[in-house]
Write a protein that holds these residues in place. Structure first.
Motif, PDB file in Angstrom:
ATOM      1  N   SER A  25       0.825  -1.210   0.000  1.00 23.15           N
ATOM      2  CA  SER A  25       0.000   0.000   0.000  1.00 23.15           C
ATOM      3  C   SER A  25       0.857   1.256   0.000  1.00 23.15           C
ATOM      4  N   LYS A  26       1.899   1.271   0.842  1.00 19.11           N
ATOM      5  CA  LYS A  26       2.768   2.453   0.880  1.00 19.11           C
ATOM      6  C   LYS A  26       3.522   2.623  -0.441  1.00 19.11           C
ATOM      7  N   GLY A  27       3.807   1.519  -1.104  1.00 13.30           N
ATOM      8  CA  GLY A  27       4.516   1.580  -2.381  1.00 13.30           C
ATOM      9  C   GLY A  27       3.722   2.260  -3.479  1.00 13.30           C
ATOM     10  N   GLU A  28       2.404   2.371  -3.283  1.00 10.97           N
ATOM     11  CA  GLU A  28       1.582   3.071  -4.271  1.00 10.97           C
ATOM     12  C   GLU A  28       1.999   4.540  -4.385  1.00 10.97           C
ATOM     13  N   LEU A  29       2.543   5.082  -3.299  1.00  8.30           N
ATOM     14  CA  LEU A  29       3.014   6.468  -3.336  1.00  8.30           C
ATOM     15  C   LEU A  29       4.139   6.639  -4.352  1.00  8.30           C
ATOM     16  N   VAL A  30       5.142   5.762  -4.286  1.00 15.71           N
ATOM     17  CA  VAL A  30       6.275   5.910  -5.199  1.00 15.71           C
ATOM     18  C   VAL A  30       5.882   5.554  -6.632  1.00 15.71           C
ATOM     19  N   GLU A  31       4.926   4.652  -6.791  1.00 15.36           N
ATOM     20  CA  GLU A  31       4.452   4.320  -8.135  1.00 15.36           C
ATOM     21  C   GLU A  31       3.756   5.509  -8.790  1.00 15.36           C
ATOM     22  N   ALA A  32       3.143   6.362  -7.971  1.00 16.27           N
ATOM     23  CA  ALA A  32       2.383   7.500  -8.501  1.00 16.27           C
ATOM     24  C   ALA A  32       3.265   8.695  -8.842  1.00 16.27           C
ATOM     25  N   LEU A  33       4.546   8.656  -8.473  1.00 20.97           N
ATOM     26  CA  LEU A  33       5.426   9.789  -8.740  1.00 20.97           C
ATOM     27  C   LEU A  33       5.718   9.913 -10.238  1.00 20.97           C
ATOM     28  N   PRO A  34       5.805  11.129 -10.745  1.00 18.78           N
ATOM     29  CA  PRO A  34       6.156  11.301 -12.155  1.00 18.78           C
ATOM     30  C   PRO A  34       7.624  10.974 -12.385  1.00 18.78           C
ATOM     31  N   GLU A  35       7.975  10.719 -13.624  1.00 21.23           N
ATOM     32  CA  GLU A  35       9.356  10.374 -13.959  1.00 21.23           C
ATOM     33  C   GLU A  35      10.321  11.488 -13.557  1.00 21.23           C
ATOM     34  N   ALA A  36       9.853  12.721 -13.563  1.00 16.63           N
ATOM     35  CA  ALA A  36      10.699  13.859 -13.177  1.00 16.63           C
ATOM     36  C   ALA A  36      10.720  14.081 -11.666  1.00 16.63           C
ATOM     37  N   GLY A  37       9.985  13.259 -10.914  1.00 17.06           N
ATOM     38  CA  GLY A  37       9.917  13.415  -9.462  1.00 17.06           C
ATOM     39  C   GLY A  37      11.043  12.697  -8.745  1.00 17.06           C
ATOM     40  N   THR A  38      10.947  12.665  -7.434  1.00 16.46           N
ATOM     41  CA  THR A  38      11.966  12.029  -6.599  1.00 16.46           C
ATOM     42  C   THR A  38      11.301  11.207  -5.509  1.00 16.46           C
ATOM     43  N   ALA A  39      11.748   9.968  -5.377  1.00 13.89           N
ATOM     44  CA  ALA A  39      11.306   9.104  -4.282  1.00 13.89           C
ATOM     45  C   ALA A  39      12.390   9.094  -3.210  1.00 13.89           C
TER      46      ALA A  39
END
Length: 213
Positions: A25-39
Motif C-alpha cells: 500500500s505504501k509503495g503506491e506512493l512511489v508508483e504514482a510519482l512522475p518520472e521527473a519526481g523524486t522518491a
C-alpha cells in the motif's frame, strides 16, 4: 513531485493483514510519482528500499548505511535522550543536535534532510533547521520535569511495536542510574499478532532494564 516513505512498521497491521501488505500500500506512493519526481526512501528498511524498483522517478536513499545518499554518522545521545550526529550528504557534511528525545528521530531527520537536499537547500541550512526543530504534535515523546524530581516521558499519542520499543529505549537512556517505570497501553490494531506483540513489549522492557512495568 517528491514522495517520502519513512518505514514499514506494524501500525494498523490488524487491518492490512501483515507488513508486506502495508508495504504494498505504501509503495503506491512511489508508483504514482512522475518520472521527473523524486522518491525519498529509507535505505535501512528492506521493504522500503525495494520500493525503488516500483518507480520511474529518481531515488534518494537515506539511512545509517554507507550506501545511503543521505546518512548519519557518529550518533550519540545526551542525558535527555536527544541525538547528535554528523549529517553526510553529497554536497557536504554538518553536525546536527536534535532537540527531540529518542534515537529514532535520527531517521526522521535524515528523511527531512533528503527532501531538503532534493530541493537544493544547503546542508548548513538543513542542519541549522533540524537543530532548532521542536515537537509538532502533543504526546509524542514529550519530556516533562516535575517539581518533585520525577521525569515523565509521554508518548501516548499512538503506539505500535516499533514506536514502543523506541520509547522504552529512550526511557532507559533518560532514566540512566534512576528508577524507571513503563506504563504500556493495550494496543488494539495488531489483529492476530496482538498477544505475541504484547508479550514482546514486556520482554523489550526487561531487556532495556526498566525497573517496573
Amino acid at each position: 513531485d517528491v514522495g517520502v516513505v519513512l518505514n514499514v512498521g506494524s501500525a494498523h497491521i490488524g487491518e492490512f493483514g501483515g507488513r508486506e501488505a502495508v508495504a504494498r500500500s505504501k509503495g503506491e506512493l512511489v508508483e504514482a510519482l512522475p518520472e521527473a519526481g523524486t522518491a525519498v526512501l529509507n535505505g535501512d528498511d528492506p521493504l522500503v528500499r525495494h520500493m525503488a524498483e516500483r518507480t520511474a522517478a529518481r531515488v534518494v536513499m537515506f539511512g545509517e548505511s554507507v550506501h545511503s545518499d543521505i546518512r548519519a554518522d557518529q550518533i550519540s545521545l545526551d542525558d535527555r535522550g536527544r541525538p547528535s550526529f554528523r549529517l553526510v550528504t553529497p554536497s557536504g557534511e554538518h553536525r546536527v543536535k536534535l532537540g527531540l528525545a529518542g534515537e529514532h528521530h535520527v531517521s526522521n531527520a535524515l528523511a527531512t534532510a533528503a527532501v531538503a537536499e532534493t530541493l537544493g537547500i544547503s546542508v548548513q541550512d538543513v542542519a541549522a533547521a533540524l537543530s532548532k526543530a521542536t515537537p509538532r504534535s502533543r504526546w509524542r515523546m514529550e519530556v516533562v520535569e516535575r517539581p518533585d524530581g520525577v521525569t515523565v516521558v509521554n508518548d501516548a499519542y499512538n503506539a505500535n511495536p516499533e514506536s514502543m520499543r523506541a520509547a522504552l529505549k529512550a526511557l532507559t537512556t533518560i532514566g540512566k542510574d534512576r528508577r524507571t517505570w513503563a506504563v504500556l497501553c493495550e494496543r488494539t490494531e495488531l489483529g492476530d499478532a496482538a498477544a505475541a506483540e504484547r508479550e514482546a513489549g514486556g520482554r523489550c522492557a526487561a531487556r532495556q532494564g526498566v525497573s517496573r512495568l
